[in-house]
Motif scaffolding. Structure first.
Motif, mmCIF file in Angstrom:
data_model
loop_
_atom_site.group_PDB
_atom_site.id
_atom_site.type_symbol
_atom_site.label_atom_id
_atom_site.label_comp_id
_atom_site.label_asym_id
_atom_site.label_seq_id
_atom_site.Cartn_x
_atom_site.Cartn_y
_atom_site.Cartn_z
ATOM 1 N N HIS A 189 0.848 -1.182 0.000
ATOM 2 C CA HIS A 189 0.000 0.000 0.000
ATOM 3 C C HIS A 189 0.889 1.239 0.000
ATOM 4 N N VAL A 190 0.425 2.295 -0.649
ATOM 5 C CA VAL A 190 1.137 3.572 -0.697
ATOM 6 C C VAL A 190 0.213 4.628 -0.091
ATOM 7 N N TYR A 191 0.751 5.417 0.832
ATOM 8 C CA TYR A 191 -0.033 6.451 1.501
ATOM 9 C C TYR A 191 0.699 7.776 1.407
ATOM 10 N N PHE A 192 -0.051 8.881 1.508
ATOM 11 C CA PHE A 192 0.570 10.203 1.526
ATOM 12 C C PHE A 192 -0.347 11.192 2.222
ATOM 13 N N LYS A 193 0.258 12.285 2.609
ATOM 14 C CA LYS A 193 -0.468 13.409 3.183
ATOM 15 C C LYS A 193 -0.386 14.536 2.166
ATOM 16 N N THR A 194 -1.485 15.259 1.969
ATOM 17 C CA THR A 194 -1.475 16.387 1.037
ATOM 18 C C THR A 194 -0.893 17.610 1.743
ATOM 19 N N PRO A 195 -0.402 18.587 0.986
ATOM 20 C CA PRO A 195 0.154 19.791 1.612
ATOM 21 C C PRO A 195 -0.829 20.521 2.538
ATOM 22 N N ASP A 196 -2.136 20.350 2.304
ATOM 23 C CA ASP A 196 -3.122 21.019 3.163
ATOM 24 C C ASP A 196 -3.676 20.095 4.251
ATOM 25 N N GLY A 197 -3.060 18.920 4.452
ATOM 26 C CA GLY A 197 -3.382 18.093 5.612
ATOM 27 C C GLY A 197 -4.346 16.943 5.428
ATOM 28 N N ARG A 198 -4.746 16.615 4.211
ATOM 29 C CA ARG A 198 -5.616 15.453 3.992
ATOM 30 C C ARG A 198 -4.769 14.199 3.832
ATOM 31 N N PHE A 199 -5.320 13.049 4.168
ATOM 32 C CA PHE A 199 -4.604 11.782 4.042
ATOM 33 C C PHE A 199 -5.241 10.943 2.942
ATOM 34 N N TRP A 243 -13.110 -0.780 -11.094
ATOM 35 C CA TRP A 243 -14.291 -1.292 -11.772
ATOM 36 C C TRP A 243 -15.468 -0.317 -11.809
ATOM 37 N N GLY A 244 -15.318 0.875 -11.241
ATOM 38 C CA GLY A 244 -16.442 1.796 -11.287
ATOM 39 C C GLY A 244 -16.047 3.223 -10.982
ATOM 40 N N PRO A 245 -16.937 4.153 -11.235
ATOM 41 C CA PRO A 245 -16.650 5.568 -11.002
ATOM 42 C C PRO A 245 -16.386 5.863 -9.523
ATOM 43 N N ALA A 246 -15.696 6.945 -9.290
ATOM 44 C CA ALA A 246 -15.407 7.390 -7.927
ATOM 45 C C ALA A 246 -16.706 7.775 -7.224
ATOM 46 N N GLU A 247 -16.649 7.775 -5.890
ATOM 47 C CA GLU A 247 -17.823 8.131 -5.103
ATOM 48 C C GLU A 247 -17.402 8.733 -3.773
ATOM 49 N N TYR A 248 -18.328 9.461 -3.181
ATOM 50 C CA TYR A 248 -18.154 9.946 -1.817
ATOM 51 C C TYR A 248 -18.846 8.937 -0.918
ATOM 52 N N ARG A 249 -18.294 8.737 0.258
ATOM 53 C CA ARG A 249 -18.952 7.836 1.192
ATOM 54 C C ARG A 249 -18.670 8.272 2.615
ATOM 55 N N GLN A 250 -19.421 7.693 3.531
ATOM 56 C CA GLN A 250 -19.238 7.950 4.951
ATOM 57 C C GLN A 250 -18.593 6.715 5.559
ATOM 58 N N SER A 251 -17.553 6.927 6.352
ATOM 59 C CA SER A 251 -16.863 5.826 7.016
ATOM 60 C C SER A 251 -16.711 6.167 8.494
ATOM 61 N N ASP A 252 -16.929 5.172 9.331
ATOM 62 C CA ASP A 252 -16.781 5.373 10.773
ATOM 63 C C ASP A 252 -15.321 5.460 11.203
ATOM 64 N N ALA A 253 -14.420 4.964 10.369
ATOM 65 C CA ALA A 253 -12.987 4.989 10.708
ATOM 66 C C ALA A 253 -12.195 5.406 9.472
ATOM 67 N N PRO A 254 -11.089 6.136 9.673
ATOM 68 C CA PRO A 254 -10.255 6.503 8.523
ATOM 69 C C PRO A 254 -9.638 5.263 7.876
ATOM 70 N N SER A 255 -9.600 5.263 6.563
ATOM 71 C CA SER A 255 -9.028 4.140 5.817
ATOM 72 C C SER A 255 -7.645 4.446 5.269
ATOM 73 N N PHE A 256 -7.341 5.722 5.047
ATOM 74 C CA PHE A 256 -6.121 6.097 4.336
ATOM 75 C C PHE A 256 -5.161 6.937 5.177
ATOM 76 N N THR A 257 -5.443 7.110 6.438
ATOM 77 C CA THR A 257 -4.615 7.957 7.301
ATOM 78 C C THR A 257 -3.479 7.137 7.912
ATOM 79 N N ARG A 258 -2.254 7.541 7.602
ATOM 80 C CA ARG A 258 -1.047 6.906 8.138
ATOM 81 C C ARG A 258 -0.023 7.999 8.425
ATOM 82 N N ASP A 259 0.993 7.671 9.211
ATOM 83 C CA ASP A 259 2.079 8.597 9.518
ATOM 84 C C ASP A 259 3.110 8.505 8.391
ATOM 85 N N VAL A 260 2.898 9.304 7.348
ATOM 86 C CA VAL A 260 3.757 9.278 6.161
ATOM 87 C C VAL A 260 4.106 10.704 5.749
#
Length: 160
Positions: A58-68, A99-116
């Protein structure tokens, strides 16, 4: 007599349908120009992996404005633990799979947040056919094979 009249009407309708101009709509699944230009950006060098169990390849990153964000292998998911202000209420992730278009969703826990590391403006990351890049500060574009992806900023999003 009814049969001849019906045949005449059906023939006239068929003629009109055959000679009528065909309407062409622009497909909404075509990636925007930013997505095509994403592959022109150089690959970033830094610490973009996580030693956590289950994060293999898996590859993770943080954006310059703080999103993961993250790029998981084999077509996805690719996404960010963020949604723009124009996303449907309650959305807190933007995700795309091959296999399909992008979407917005609600998640109870972060999926992509890592210390990177932060992915700097003007660079991209790739992982097995998927890419994410920062074209300008505050905007991240991610694509996966299958011509699907998204561009998001704090204010707007574009999904395809």
């Amino acid at each position: 007599m009814w049969g001849k009249r019906f045949a005449g009407i059906a023939g006239a309708v068929g003629f009109v349908l055959v000679t009528a101009p065909v309407a062409h709509a622009d497909p909404t699944t075509d990636p925007p120009r930013d997505a095509e230009e994403l592959h022109d950006l150089p690959i970033a060098v830094g610490r973009y992996t996580s030693p956590a169990a289950g994060d293999f390849y898996h590859v993770y990153f943080k954006t310059p404005d703080g999103r993961f964000c993250g790029i998981l292998p084999n077509g996805g998911p690719v996404g960010c633990d963020a949604a723009p202000s124009d996303a449907p209420g309650g959305s807190n992730q933007t995700v795309v799979n091959s296999w399909g278009p992008a979407e917005y969703r609600q998640s109870d826990a972060p999926s992509f947040t890592r210390d990177v590391d932060v992915l700097p403006e003007g660079f991209r990351l790739e992982n097995w056919g998927a890419s994410c890049g920062i074209r300008q500060v505050g905007t991240v574009t991610c694509t996966t094979y299958g011509q699907h992806g998204f561009t998001i900023s704090a204010l707007y999003g574009e999904l395809w």
